[in-house]
Scaffold this motif. Structure first.
Motif, PDB file in Angstrom:
ATOM      1  N   HIS A 178      48.487 151.854 -12.675  1.00 45.75           N
ATOM      2  CA  HIS A 178      48.879 152.579 -10.851  1.00 45.75           C
ATOM      3  C   HIS A 178      50.840 153.276 -10.908  1.00 45.75           C
ATOM      4  O   HIS A 178      50.642 154.137 -10.686  1.00 45.75           O
ATOM      5  CB  HIS A 178      49.284 151.158  -9.952  1.00 45.75           C
ATOM      6  CG  HIS A 178      49.659 151.755  -8.758  1.00 45.75           C
ATOM      7  ND1 HIS A 178      50.981 151.532  -8.140  1.00 45.75           N
ATOM      8  CD2 HIS A 178      49.322 151.931  -7.534  1.00 45.75           C
ATOM      9  CE1 HIS A 178      50.997 151.644  -7.033  1.00 45.75           C
ATOM     10  NE2 HIS A 178      50.407 151.804  -6.250  1.00 45.75           N
ATOM     11  N   ASP A 179      51.524 152.032 -11.956  1.00 41.74           N
ATOM     12  CA  ASP A 179      52.961 152.608 -11.685  1.00 41.74           C
ATOM     13  C   ASP A 179      52.846 154.008 -12.822  1.00 41.74           C
ATOM     14  O   ASP A 179      53.699 155.078 -12.331  1.00 41.74           O
ATOM     15  CB  ASP A 179      53.798 151.474 -12.462  1.00 41.74           C
ATOM     16  CG  ASP A 179      54.124 150.014 -11.511  1.00 41.74           C
ATOM     17  OD1 ASP A 179      53.307 150.455 -10.312  1.00 41.74           O
ATOM     18  OD2 ASP A 179      54.552 149.002 -12.265  1.00 41.74           O
ATOM     19  N   LYS A 180      52.352 153.813 -13.923  1.00 46.28           N
ATOM     20  CA  LYS A 180      52.220 155.006 -14.484  1.00 46.28           C
ATOM     21  C   LYS A 180      51.517 156.145 -13.920  1.00 46.28           C
ATOM     22  O   LYS A 180      52.941 157.658 -13.794  1.00 46.28           O
ATOM     23  CB  LYS A 180      51.590 155.058 -15.348  1.00 46.28           C
ATOM     24  CG  LYS A 180      51.572 153.480 -16.991  1.00 46.28           C
ATOM     25  CD  LYS A 180      51.055 154.229 -17.966  1.00 46.28           C
ATOM     26  CE  LYS A 180      51.445 153.325 -19.155  1.00 46.28           C
ATOM     27  NZ  LYS A 180      50.464 153.410 -19.999  1.00 46.28           N
ATOM     28  N   ALA A 181      50.467 156.014 -12.697  1.00 46.30           N
ATOM     29  CA  ALA A 181      50.125 157.233 -12.315  1.00 46.30           C
ATOM     30  C   ALA A 181      51.398 157.398 -11.192  1.00 46.30           C
ATOM     31  O   ALA A 181      51.360 159.493 -11.168  1.00 46.30           O
ATOM     32  CB  ALA A 181      48.517 157.363 -11.631  1.00 46.30           C
ATOM     33  N   LEU A 182      51.775 156.695 -10.569  1.00 43.94           N
ATOM     34  CA  LEU A 182      52.919 157.536  -9.328  1.00 43.94           C
ATOM     35  C   LEU A 182      53.961 157.730 -10.921  1.00 43.94           C
ATOM     36  O   LEU A 182      54.632 158.531  -9.701  1.00 43.94           O
ATOM     37  CB  LEU A 182      52.993 155.896  -8.827  1.00 43.94           C
ATOM     38  CG  LEU A 182      54.236 155.910  -7.576  1.00 43.94           C
ATOM     39  CD1 LEU A 182      53.161 156.442  -6.541  1.00 43.94           C
ATOM     40  CD2 LEU A 182      54.265 154.303  -7.060  1.00 43.94           C
ATOM     41  N   GLU A 183      54.595 157.049 -11.262  1.00 41.29           N
ATOM     42  CA  GLU A 183      55.558 158.294 -12.259  1.00 41.29           C
ATOM     43  C   GLU A 183      55.200 159.383 -12.285  1.00 41.29           C
ATOM     44  O   GLU A 183      56.116 160.551 -12.610  1.00 41.29           O
ATOM     45  CB  GLU A 183      56.053 157.531 -13.569  1.00 41.29           C
ATOM     46  CG  GLU A 183      56.981 157.587 -14.172  1.00 41.29           C
ATOM     47  CD  GLU A 183      57.380 157.144 -14.929  1.00 41.29           C
ATOM     48  OE1 GLU A 183      58.164 156.979 -16.783  1.00 41.29           O
ATOM     49  OE2 GLU A 183      57.489 155.879 -15.153  1.00 41.29           O
TER      50      GLU A 183
END
Length: 333
Positions: A178-183
């Motif tokens: 989730h965090d990688k995609a958001l970045e």
């Protein structure tokens, strides 16, 4: 828009030659055109040729045609303008009366002739050719995985980019995907801002979203600006304004522009005028309904008696020949 030539007689008949220089100029041109006008412009025509042996071939040639306008089609998303009509000046490729569709092009001049140039159309030309009438408000309307980057001009809202990234849901005990995609999403929006917003012209950039998405993005944006030493973002940090919106879709921009805090911030921009005029109308309609009217006949009646303070007109009504004739008749009386 660049005005090349203007020749209007005392009886208000005449012609102007213009050069559209950017996408918004097509919107202005759409509002200048009316059915029955004469439009002269460069275009591509498919012509058939017959050789001495009798074989028939076809080729596309560039020629200049003069049409009597019958149909006007404007694509607001692509800012493309197509005008269909009959040819009124015969040349070697196109006979008199033949139908043709001209797609107006940027940086190519066209000549528009009218039997009557009214004040509304002349004001539109003046507005389009004024270098100060530029998009000085930009907005990023976003939610997780979706962002619309738009420029707000005095005449219209231009969608410059749409960023869509699939964001996986958070899983129990693991948020890495989730965090990688958001970045990745935030990085794409940041690059869109740098690519599509002219910081020399834009006075304010609105970043709107539901929840905390806007705050997280602004935090990411300026952390990356420091890390990458992106001076253009750091020098223009004061232009960014974080506001709430109900969603990340483009239509949410309307509620953002009506926010009192945004209205105060945009008070010195070109886009604020039309927003305030519409807001004032709705307020008067609620508080003093006897002073606010809508509809063609009642508006014409009050215009005739010179009791109108402000008038808001839909472009379809302005382009209506019957409406124009009625206004002229009222003025003559």
């Amino acid at each position: 828009m660049k005005l090349v030539h203007k020749d209007i007689e005392k009886d208000n008949a005449g012609q102007v030659t213009l050069i559209p220089e950017e996408a918004e100029d097509m919107w202005h041109t759409y509002n200048l055109l009316q059915v029955g006008d004469s439009l002269r412009a460069s275009t591509i025509r498919k012509v058939q040729t017959e050789s001495s042996t009798g074989s028939v071939g076809s080729s596309r040639v560039r020629t200049t045609l003069t049409l009597c306008v019958e149909t006007i089609d404007f694509d607001s998303q692509a800012c493309q303008l197509r005008v269909k009509g009959t040819n009124i000046q015969e040349n070697q490729y196109v006979k008199m009366g033949a139908y043709h569709t001209i797609e107006l092009e940027l940086n190519r001049n066209f000549t528009l002739a009218k039997k009557v140039w009214d004040s509304v159309v002349l004001d539109r030309i003046e507005q389009a050719c004024d270098p100060a009438q530029k998009a000085d408000v930009a907005a990023v309307v976003m939610q997780e995985g979706l962002a619309n980057l738009v420029l707000v001009t005095p005449a219209m809202t231009l969608l410059r980019a749409k960023v869509e990234v699939t964001i996986p849901r958070k899983r129990k005990g693991s948020c890495a995907q989730h965090d990688k995609a958001l970045e990745r999403f935030y990085e794409a929006v940041m690059q869109g801002i740098l690519r599509h917003f002219n910081f020399d012209v834009v006075k304010c950039i609105l970043v709107a979203s539901p929840g905390f998405v806007k705050d997280q993005f602004i935090s990411y944006l300026f952390k990356e600006a420091v890390r990458q030493d992106c001076k253009i973002l750091l020098e223009n940090r004061s232009k960014f304004m974080v506001v709430h919106s109900s969603s990340g879709h483009k239509y949410s921009l309307k509620e953002v522009l009506c926010d009192p805090a945004v209205t105060a911030r945009l008070s010195d921009t070109k886009a604020a005028g039309e927003v305030k005029a519409l807001e004032d109308f709705y307020k008067m309609l609620q508080q003093e309904p006897d002073r606010a009217f809508y509809g063609e006949q009642i508006t014409l009646h009050h215009s005739c008696h010179k009791t109108v303070d402000s008038a808001l007109k839909h472009e379809k009504l302005v382009k209506s020949v019957s409406f124009t004739n009625q206004v002229q008749a009222q003025i003559c009386v």
